[in-house]
Scaffold this motif. Sequence first.
Motif, PDB file in Angstrom:
ATOM      1  N   PHE A 270       0.946  -1.074  -0.045  1.00  0.00           N
ATOM      2  CA  PHE A 270       0.058   0.027   0.098  1.00  0.00           C
ATOM      3  C   PHE A 270       0.898   1.123   0.096  1.00  0.00           C
ATOM      4  O   PHE A 270       1.851   1.371   0.871  1.00  0.00           O
ATOM      5  N   HIS A 271       0.837   1.842  -1.033  1.00  0.00           N
ATOM      6  CA  HIS A 271       1.487   3.380  -1.390  1.00  0.00           C
ATOM      7  C   HIS A 271       0.714   4.577  -1.096  1.00  0.00           C
ATOM      8  O   HIS A 271      -0.244   4.543  -1.763  1.00  0.00           O
ATOM      9  N   ASP A 272       1.083   5.168  -0.208  1.00  0.00           N
ATOM     10  CA  ASP A 272       0.344   6.436   0.110  1.00  0.00           C
ATOM     11  C   ASP A 272       1.127   7.574   0.091  1.00  0.00           C
ATOM     12  O   ASP A 272       1.692   7.759   1.285  1.00  0.00           O
ATOM     13  N   ASP A 273       1.416   8.328  -0.742  1.00  0.00           N
ATOM     14  CA  ASP A 273       2.616   9.310  -1.039  1.00  0.00           C
ATOM     15  C   ASP A 273       1.894  10.847  -1.174  1.00  0.00           C
ATOM     16  O   ASP A 273       1.159  10.883  -2.126  1.00  0.00           O
ATOM     17  N   ALA A 274       2.222  11.841  -0.292  1.00  0.00           N
ATOM     18  CA  ALA A 274       1.967  13.231  -0.487  1.00  0.00           C
ATOM     19  C   ALA A 274       3.086  13.825  -1.067  1.00  0.00           C
ATOM     20  O   ALA A 274       3.709  14.681  -0.625  1.00  0.00           O
TER      21      ALA A 274
ATOM     22  N   TRP B  95       6.779  11.303   1.501  1.00  0.00           N
ATOM     23  CA  TRP B  95       6.590  10.791   0.275  1.00  0.00           C
ATOM     24  C   TRP B  95       7.984  10.141   0.010  1.00  0.00           C
ATOM     25  O   TRP B  95       8.851  10.302   0.709  1.00  0.00           O
TER      26      TRP B  95
ATOM     27  N   ARG C 237      -5.449   4.738  -6.839  1.00  0.00           N
ATOM     28  CA  ARG C 237      -6.871   5.399  -6.226  1.00  0.00           C
ATOM     29  C   ARG C 237      -6.713   6.647  -6.382  1.00  0.00           C
ATOM     30  O   ARG C 237      -7.517   7.436  -6.773  1.00  0.00           O
ATOM     31  N   ARG C 238      -5.265   7.195  -6.448  1.00  0.00           N
ATOM     32  CA  ARG C 238      -4.975   8.812  -6.648  1.00  0.00           C
ATOM     33  C   ARG C 238      -3.637   8.769  -7.455  1.00  0.00           C
ATOM     34  O   ARG C 238      -2.950   7.934  -7.134  1.00  0.00           O
TER      35      ARG C 238
ATOM     36  N   PRO D 145      -0.790  13.894  -5.014  1.00  0.00           N
ATOM     37  CA  PRO D 145      -0.897  12.878  -4.162  1.00  0.00           C
ATOM     38  C   PRO D 145      -0.876  11.634  -4.956  1.00  0.00           C
ATOM     39  O   PRO D 145      -1.407  11.524  -6.133  1.00  0.00           O
TER      40      PRO D 145
ATOM     41  N   GLN E  62      -1.801   7.261  -4.368  1.00  0.00           N
ATOM     42  CA  GLN E  62      -2.262   6.280  -3.470  1.00  0.00           C
ATOM     43  C   GLN E  62      -2.613   4.986  -4.474  1.00  0.00           C
ATOM     44  O   GLN E  62      -3.516   5.010  -5.272  1.00  0.00           O
ATOM     45  N   LEU E  63      -2.038   3.911  -3.977  1.00  0.00           N
ATOM     46  CA  LEU E  63      -2.301   2.609  -4.582  1.00  0.00           C
ATOM     47  C   LEU E  63      -2.126   1.364  -4.047  1.00  0.00           C
ATOM     48  O   LEU E  63      -1.376   1.447  -2.934  1.00  0.00           O
TER      49      LEU E  63
ATOM     50  N   ARG F 253      -8.303   2.600   7.000  1.00  0.00           N
ATOM     51  CA  ARG F 253      -8.559   4.381   7.329  1.00  0.00           C
ATOM     52  C   ARG F 253      -9.889   4.053   8.146  1.00  0.00           C
ATOM     53  O   ARG F 253     -10.977   3.320   7.794  1.00  0.00           O
TER      54      ARG F 253
END
Length: 340
Positions: free
Chosen positions: A27-31, A60, A86-87, A132, A134-135, A235
């Motif tokens: 799960f990658h969630d980078d700003a 990130w 997702r984003r 952003p 997210q994947l 989440r």
Amino acid sequence: MPADPILAIEPLGFPWQTADPFLFCAFHDDAYPPGNDAMGPVASLAGRNIGQDFAAKDGWSMYHGTTVPGFPAHPHRGFETVTIVRRGLIDHSDSMGAVSRFGAGDVQWLTAGRGIVHAEMFPLLDAVNPNPLQLFQIWLNLPAASKMVPPHFLMLWSEDIPQRVYADAKGGETTVTTLAGRMADMVAPPPPPESWAAQPDHDVAIVTVKLTPGATWLLPAATGAGTRRRLYFFRGTKLTLAGQDFPPGTVMEVRADAELALVNGDDVAELLMLQGRPIGEPVVKYGPFVMNTEDEISQAIDDFRRRQYGEWPWMSPDPVHQREFGRFAIHADGTAEHKD
């Protein structure tokens, strides 16, 4: 007295641990900040371990990228990658000659089979605002009979992926997106032909669930015998299952043969569900290779060194597409799809 539907509980790590037939989920969630002229971050890269940056400094990571974040050319054999964006956007290029840019809920399904080399780069297109990303990237194993099939590239566009919104008696809403397999009356687009998921009796499903505050939703029982099911609560503030409260950052293995009520807390909650009938074969992993024996791993490495996965056809190991391109795919046979 009915059996406890909660079979196992553990915290989420990195990557997320999965059950056969899956290998893991990243799960990658980078700003990411605004992008520069090269579609990399406008921020300084000082203090980062460039080429191996997984530290999430400032929210990130560059991962294996040096200019643009992402994963330059690398090989795979013996399994499949299922990438759900997702984003943000991913620029894909591979040794078959296929390329794509995808995001906004799109899914790329890649059967590595006997061997493929591909790059997954994260272009930062917006030069003014944050970018952003997210994947999920899910590794799905292949059985021994399919580990050496020809590689296959498939795009599942968000416009074709089924989604339903369920309302409960108190006005709460649950949005269910079926990315693979079947959930209730939703059936996802078909996976690649050699996938373990291609056979309905293997009961493979990949589903995301989003609940509004206070919402309740009844997760239907799976249809296949011997199916394993895991819920990844990534989440929210609290989720109640079978009378037990769980915090975010929890994975729960649940009985797949029983309905299960999900009761949300006082914030939006999101889950990923992975289910499937186990393959039940030995798994030997070495980096990007997943086979059944050590000898097969040695052969995979040797074949890659002898360029048996095909010549890399691109000018660099980390190609990105033109900034003005939207979502698209060009397949190895030249077939083109343009979504934006």
